[in-house]
Design an enzyme around this catalytic site. Structure first.
Site, PDB file in Angstrom:
ATOM      1  N   LYS A  50       0.851  -1.191   0.000  1.00  0.00           N
ATOM      2  CA  LYS A  50       0.000   0.000   0.000  1.00  0.00           C
ATOM      3  C   LYS A  50       0.886   1.239   0.000  1.00  0.00           C
ATOM      4  O   LYS A  50       1.256   1.777   1.047  1.00  0.00           O
ATOM      5  CB  LYS A  50      -0.935  -0.001   1.210  1.00  0.00           C
ATOM      6  N   SER A  77      -8.329  -0.438  -5.441  1.00  0.00           N
ATOM      7  CA  SER A  77      -8.625  -0.093  -4.053  1.00  0.00           C
ATOM      8  C   SER A  77     -10.138   0.123  -3.897  1.00  0.00           C
ATOM      9  O   SER A  77     -10.908  -0.797  -4.092  1.00  0.00           O
ATOM     10  CB  SER A  77      -7.819   1.133  -3.625  1.00  0.00           C
TER      11      SER A  77
END
Length: 602
Positions: free
Chosen positions: A193, A392
């Site tokens: 991430k 996402s």
């Protein structure tokens, strides 16, 4: 006397408004005539569809705002939906002889997957036996990727073809923030991430470098295969050309290497077109724009409908308070939910295709939209068509559909979550000299309370950091639960391919994140199959704003913002992000399911 003055005043005001509206109509007419120079609105026998690659490629064609055009505030855009429809229409319309792609150096803003879908449409069009010719002074790499499908590629004798390979260069703000006295408190789940890295690192992490290298290589190999097939060049030859810095090579080299077919100025190219059309001397070429071609096309009107709902941009709770986006389009929670509810209740709509092109955004908003998609799915088939990116939060809202289709170069996955909270104690107290005193009734009464500059007045204590991290971990657990439920796999399996990692569609199909590779047309066909439809019409949602809405209600960037964006170029996103950091936010608004803020591929 008072009544007389009142009526005179009303008359003057009325005349003023009449003159203002008349002036607007006059200017719009002038602009329209200028924009349509050389293009006819009538589709006559022997016409040529002219696709002008100038401006930014967006998901949907939008109605122009006349006032913004007059003030110079509107940037040129091309609607992918309109281009795809026009190319499809041109293949079967017997009045269209061929397609002319006019390449401009101002063409940009397109993701690899959007270019790929457009290129696929051009390849399908060529199956009709009709021709494509392209001309440009400067071909960017993306423009050349599209143009390579043409029967003849023509470049100015002193022009440029920029074929150099793909790269990405994230920008890091850590040192800048340190100089400002701002510290970013970061909480995340997901090794890959990387959205938080610009605020805590000065270079890419090894995990981020690995995933970026993987998806860039995947996309580049696709381009090598596709361009190579059209230009009859091997991947090795194209890689050697990319290493040769073709943008700085003479145009004779472009000819010798078979990147282009002919060198000519624009007048010479027009003569080639005239010869192709077998026109008599001085007879003008009848160019038709995509918009005019579609205006003349007959729309199929069947009783049963498939709705195509466009969800593109950052996912936000409210567009007016969006803390993330530097763009102009949003997937806003309540308007999106209301539109999906209408489609769910509309008995004529038998299936829904949701076209997703989003890097994600608010975790809370993503969950609300996911829930509404599930309600819709319970009533009728839902198929996801992934555009440039559905990552996402973009993947979050997609994962529960009946079927998911993606382009090979779509960026997807990035199943992860993070939170960021700026703290400006050093900035506010040491650098600016502000002092604060606090009165509170409970231990955490001032937890996350922002100052007027939008940053925390103090740092987190140990218990508060633990609470934030726990909230992020609960969000990640919910995310992977949604994916596991939607894809029919275990949470542990999702976690392995999750961890915030970005995948291309080509990679995602191998690990079960998508069902098949395909474009919007394929997704519509799949929706029809699931709904057992043989005859159907398609309608696009949400409905475009009409002239009056655009004139009175559209939220446009200010003239100053547009000029700043133009002048600063790649620095604009950084300054916009720094501006976002100074906006007041609640703690719960600082939790995101999103890609890196500016994922720029060049």
């Amino acid at each position: 006397m008072k009544e007389f003055i009142k009526y005179v005043f009303a008359t003057v005001v009325g005349l003023g408004l009449f003159m203002l509206i008349g002036g607007i109509i006059f200017f719009v007419s002038i602009i329209g005539m200028a924009a349509s120079e050389g293009t006819t609105t009538s589709v006559k026998k022997g016409s040529v569809l002219r696709i002008n690659l100038a401006g930014s490629l967006t998901e949907r064609a939008e109605e122009e705002n006349p006032l913004s055009m007059i003030m110079g505030e509107q940037m040129a855009t091309l609607g992918l939906d309109q281009l795809l429809d026009a190319i499809d229409e041109a293949a079967t319309n017997d009045k269209i002889e061929g397609i002319y792609i006019e390449v401009s150096s101002a063409f940009g803003g397109a993701t690899p997957a959007m270019l790929q879908e457009l290129r696929q449409a051009l390849l399908k069009y060529k199956e009709s036996g009709k021709w494509i010719m392209t001309y440009g002074d400067i071909y960017s790499e993306g423009a050349y990727y599209l143009a390579s499908v043409a029967d003849k590629i023509v470049v100015n004798p002193h022009g440029v073809v920029d074929w150099h390979g793909l790269g990405g260069a994230p920008m890091f703000y850590t040192e800048t923030m340190k100089k400002l006295g701002v510290k970013m408190h970061v909480f995340k789940v997901g090794t890959f991430k990387s959205a938080v890295e610009p605020y805590i690192n000065t270079e890419m992490s090894e995990a981020n470098r690995l995933q970026t290298t993987a998806y860039l290589t995947s996309i580049w190999n696709q381009w090598l295969d596709e361009v190579g097939a059209s230009r009859q060049l091997t991947a090795e030859q194209l890689n050697l050309l990319a290493d040769s810095a073709t943008a700085m090579c003479p145009t004779e080299f472009l000819l010798e290497s078979h990147l282009v077919d002919t060198l000519a100025y624009i007048d010479g190219f027009k003569e080639m077109l005239r010869a192709k059309l077998e026109l008599k001397e001085k007879k003008p070429i009848n160019f038709v724009s995509p918009a005019d071609l579609m205006a003349s096309a007959k729309k199929k009107d069947e009783k049963d409908r498939i709705a195509v709902y466009y969800a593109y941009g950052d996912i936000v709770d409210q567009a007016s308070t969006n803390p993330l986006s530097t763009g102009e389009t949003y997937i806003e929670t309540m308007p999106t939910i209301r539109e999906l509810q209408k489609l769910r209740k509309d008995e004529k709509v038998k299936a829904v295709v949701i076209r997703v092109n989003s890097p994600g955004g608010s975790a809370f908003a993503s969950e609300q939209i996911w829930h509404e998609v599930q309600l819709l799915k319970a009533e009728k088939p839902v198929v996801i068509s992934m555009g440039g990116m559905a990552a996402s939060g973009g993947y979050y809202i997609s994962c529960g559909a009946n079927k998911i289709l993606a382009e090979p170069s779509t960026l997807t996955g990035s199943i992860g979550i993070f939170g960021m909270v700026p703290e400006g104690q050093e900035l506010l107290q040491d650098k600016v000299g502000l002092r604060f005193d606090v009165v509170k009734t409970n231990k955490h009464s001032d937890f996350g309370a922002p100052s007027v500059m939008g940053v925390m007045l103090r740092s987190f204590d140990e218990s508060e950091s633990a609470m934030m991290q726990a909230m992020i971990e609960r969000g990640y657990d919910l995310f992977i639960s949604r994916v596991a439920e939607g894809r029919g796999i275990t949470k542990d399996s999702v976690d392995v391919i999750g961890q915030g990692r970005v995948w291309t569609g080509e990679q995602a199909i191998k690990i079960g994140l998508v069902d098949q590779l395909g474009n919007l047309e394929d997704a519509i066909a799949e929706a029809a199959k699931l709904a057992n439809l043989e005859k159907y019409s398609t309608d696009s949602y949400p409905a475009p704003s009409n002239f009056i809405d655009k004139l009175l209600n559209e939220k446009q960037e200010s003239y100053f913002d547009v000029r700043m964006r133009t002048a600063l170029g790649d620095l604009y996103p950084m300054l916009s992000t720094m501006q976002w950091m100074m906006q007041p936010q609640r703690i719960d608004q600082c939790v995101y399911t999103r890609l890196p803020y500016e994922l720029k591929i060049w």
